[in-house]
Design a protein around this motif. Sequence first.
Motif, PDB file in Angstrom:
ATOM      1  N   SER A   1       0.810  -1.217   0.000  1.00 50.67           N
ATOM      2  CA  SER A   1       0.000   0.000   0.000  1.00 50.67           C
ATOM      3  C   SER A   1       0.844   1.267   0.000  1.00 50.67           C
ATOM      4  N   ASP A   2       2.135   1.161   0.325  1.00 50.92           N
ATOM      5  CA  ASP A   2       3.000   2.342   0.340  1.00 50.92           C
ATOM      6  C   ASP A   2       3.784   2.508  -0.968  1.00 50.92           C
ATOM      7  N   VAL A   3       3.227   1.957  -2.043  1.00 49.34           N
ATOM      8  CA  VAL A   3       3.823   2.069  -3.377  1.00 49.34           C
ATOM      9  C   VAL A   3       2.885   2.873  -4.274  1.00 49.34           C
ATOM     10  N   TYR A   4       3.457   3.720  -5.130  1.00 50.66           N
ATOM     11  CA  TYR A   4       2.641   4.439  -6.106  1.00 50.66           C
ATOM     12  C   TYR A   4       3.453   4.647  -7.384  1.00 50.66           C
TER      13      TYR A   4
ATOM     14  N   MET B   1       5.909  -8.818 -20.567  1.00 45.88           N
ATOM     15  CA  MET B   1       5.629 -10.238 -20.302  1.00 45.88           C
ATOM     16  C   MET B   1       5.023 -10.915 -21.526  1.00 45.88           C
ATOM     17  N   ASP B   2       4.171 -10.198 -22.256  1.00 46.23           N
ATOM     18  CA  ASP B   2       3.608 -10.751 -23.486  1.00 46.23           C
ATOM     19  C   ASP B   2       4.714 -11.125 -24.463  1.00 46.23           C
ATOM     20  N   ALA B   3       5.763 -10.336 -24.483  1.00 49.97           N
ATOM     21  CA  ALA B   3       6.850 -10.543 -25.447  1.00 49.97           C
ATOM     22  C   ALA B   3       7.902 -11.544 -24.968  1.00 49.97           C
ATOM     23  N   HIS B   4       7.841 -11.943 -23.692  1.00 59.43           N
ATOM     24  CA  HIS B   4       8.850 -12.847 -23.122  1.00 59.43           C
ATOM     25  C   HIS B   4       8.134 -13.963 -22.352  1.00 59.43           C
ATOM     26  N   ALA B   5       7.754 -14.997 -23.073  1.00 55.86           N
ATOM     27  CA  ALA B   5       6.931 -16.066 -22.496  1.00 55.86           C
ATOM     28  C   ALA B   5       7.663 -16.872 -21.429  1.00 55.86           C
ATOM     29  N   ASP B   6       8.988 -16.796 -21.376  1.00 57.13           N
ATOM     30  CA  ASP B   6       9.760 -17.547 -20.383  1.00 57.13           C
ATOM     31  C   ASP B   6       9.952 -16.784 -19.085  1.00 57.13           C
ATOM     32  N   VAL B   7       9.361 -15.599 -18.976  1.00 53.45           N
ATOM     33  CA  VAL B   7       9.488 -14.781 -17.768  1.00 53.45           C
ATOM     34  C   VAL B   7       8.263 -14.998 -16.886  1.00 53.45           C
ATOM     35  N   ALA B   8       8.497 -15.385 -15.633  1.00 52.32           N
ATOM     36  CA  ALA B   8       7.407 -15.616 -14.686  1.00 52.32           C
ATOM     37  C   ALA B   8       7.130 -14.412 -13.811  1.00 52.32           C
ATOM     38  N   GLN B   9       8.140 -13.561 -13.654  1.00 46.36           N
ATOM     39  CA  GLN B   9       8.046 -12.495 -12.652  1.00 46.36           C
ATOM     40  C   GLN B   9       8.910 -11.333 -13.108  1.00 46.36           C
ATOM     41  N   VAL B  10       8.412 -10.122 -12.892  1.00 47.71           N
ATOM     42  CA  VAL B  10       9.174  -8.946 -13.290  1.00 47.71           C
ATOM     43  C   VAL B  10       8.995  -7.847 -12.252  1.00 47.71           C
ATOM     44  N   GLN B  11      10.063  -7.080 -12.071  1.00 44.58           N
ATOM     45  CA  GLN B  11      10.008  -5.935 -11.162  1.00 44.58           C
ATOM     46  C   GLN B  11      10.650  -4.735 -11.844  1.00 44.58           C
ATOM     47  N   PRO B  12      10.011  -3.553 -11.759  1.00 43.11           N
ATOM     48  CA  PRO B  12      10.600  -2.353 -12.345  1.00 43.11           C
ATOM     49  C   PRO B  12      11.640  -1.734 -11.427  1.00 43.11           C
ATOM     50  N   ASN B  13      12.198  -0.627 -11.874  1.00 48.15           N
ATOM     51  CA  ASN B  13      13.083   0.159 -11.024  1.00 48.15           C
ATOM     52  C   ASN B  13      12.287   0.711  -9.844  1.00 48.15           C
TER      53      ASN B  13
ATOM     54  N   THR C   1       9.731   3.086 -13.642  1.00 49.72           N
ATOM     55  CA  THR C   1      10.085   3.295 -12.239  1.00 49.72           C
ATOM     56  C   THR C   1       8.835   3.455 -11.381  1.00 49.72           C
ATOM     57  N   ILE C   2       8.880   2.889 -10.180  1.00 52.91           N
ATOM     58  CA  ILE C   2       7.836   3.064  -9.181  1.00 52.91           C
ATOM     59  C   ILE C   2       8.451   3.686  -7.929  1.00 52.91           C
ATOM     60  N   VAL C   3       7.591   4.221  -7.054  1.00 55.34           N
ATOM     61  CA  VAL C   3       8.041   4.818  -5.797  1.00 55.34           C
ATOM     62  C   VAL C   3       7.566   3.947  -4.638  1.00 55.34           C
ATOM     63  N   HIS C   4       8.493   3.617  -3.742  1.00 58.27           N
ATOM     64  CA  HIS C   4       8.173   2.815  -2.559  1.00 58.27           C
ATOM     65  C   HIS C   4       8.586   3.599  -1.316  1.00 58.27           C
ATOM     66  N   ALA C   5       7.598   4.009  -0.524  1.00 60.80           N
ATOM     67  CA  ALA C   5       7.864   4.751   0.711  1.00 60.80           C
ATOM     68  C   ALA C   5       8.172   3.753   1.822  1.00 60.80           C
ATOM     69  N   HIS C   6       9.332   3.163   1.760  1.00 56.48           N
ATOM     70  CA  HIS C   6       9.729   2.030   2.594  1.00 56.48           C
ATOM     71  C   HIS C   6       9.771   2.414   4.066  1.00 56.48           C
ATOM     72  N   ARG C   7       9.196   1.541   4.943  1.00 58.31           N
ATOM     73  CA  ARG C   7       9.112   1.846   6.370  1.00 58.31           C
ATOM     74  C   ARG C   7      10.070   1.035   7.233  1.00 58.31           C
ATOM     75  N   ALA C   8      10.499  -0.152   6.782  1.00 58.09           N
ATOM     76  CA  ALA C   8      11.468  -0.981   7.527  1.00 58.09           C
ATOM     77  C   ALA C   8      11.060  -1.174   8.981  1.00 58.09           C
ATOM     78  N   ALA C   9       9.893  -1.806   9.192  1.00 61.00           N
ATOM     79  CA  ALA C   9       9.360  -1.958  10.552  1.00 61.00           C
ATOM     80  C   ALA C   9      10.273  -2.744  11.470  1.00 61.00           C
ATOM     81  N   SER C  10      11.036  -3.681  10.927  1.00 62.74           N
ATOM     82  CA  SER C  10      11.865  -4.517  11.799  1.00 62.74           C
ATOM     83  C   SER C  10      13.031  -3.747  12.410  1.00 62.74           C
ATOM     84  N   TYR C  11      13.352  -2.566  11.849  1.00 62.81           N
ATOM     85  CA  TYR C  11      14.389  -1.743  12.449  1.00 62.81           C
ATOM     86  C   TYR C  11      13.851  -0.927  13.617  1.00 62.81           C
ATOM     87  N   LYS C  12      12.523  -0.856  13.767  1.00 65.13           N
ATOM     88  CA  LYS C  12      11.918  -0.022  14.794  1.00 65.13           C
ATOM     89  C   LYS C  12      11.254  -0.832  15.905  1.00 65.13           C
ATOM     90  N   SER C  13      11.003  -2.110  15.666  1.00 65.80           N
ATOM     91  CA  SER C  13      10.262  -2.939  16.609  1.00 65.80           C
ATOM     92  C   SER C  13      11.069  -4.177  16.954  1.00 65.80           C
TER      93      SER C  13
END
Length: 253
Positions: free
Chosen positions: A86-89, A102-114, A217-229
């Motif tokens: 939910s902290d991604v936009y 993905m349509d052009a690369h049938a051997d790809v199961a998963q993709v992530q942008p910048n 590119t996407i924006v991720h407002a990363h919170r890193a909860a394990s560093y605080k709790s």
Amino acid sequence: MITVSIVTYKTNLEELSKCLQSLISSLVSQIYIVDNSNERYIADFCQQYPNVIYIGSENVGYGAGHNQALRQVLNSGGKYHLILNSDVYFEPSVLEFLAAYMDAHADVAQVQPNVVYPDGEQQYTCRLLPTPANLIFRRFLPKRMVEKMNIRYQLKFDDHKKEMNVPYHQGSFMFFRLECFKKVGLFDERFFMYPEDIDITRRMHRWYRTMFVPSVTIVHAHRAASYKSKKMLKIHMVNMITVSYTHLTLPTT
């Protein structure tokens, strides 16, 4: 068509609204909000979106939450599924680009942008498979030693400017080919939080390409909860030991 699942827990509605604005696309058929806090205010909020399905849930964890949506969409005839925080936009055109890729690369199961932070700083979200030192002991080691370890582990020497087939995609944004789950399986529900993204990507990577594609590119407002709790840190450490062990014992064929 693309289906999407977002796992929430007492999530801020402004944050969730901004995330949902990113999904205004003719390619998106259904969005599943799996609310691990089972809060009425989130259920009421979801009613204003005609293509959002609200699933109230006990707090079963991140992967198990997404599995509730995946079980509903696996036989729906859809083609792609986006696991999203939910902290991604991002701009809705990102989904059009990734679906076309993905349509052009049938051997790809998963993709992530910048992925970047809100201030534009690079997030190194595509990585090598970790060792316990990469994921646990780095919290307690000298900063200079950690930085040296991270250059290789986080692929910083590549500076994330070209496509890479890598075995670990960070879980804030994972774009999957749905049919691949039938071969690989869903998220491992032993992991309450944190290493489920490592585990699902490496399992996909055994059979298919799992690509980092920095053209969008996407924006991720990363919170890193394990560093605080301390509680989250304990969960993180136990699960990372488990995922590191299962990586070492994972069959190669």
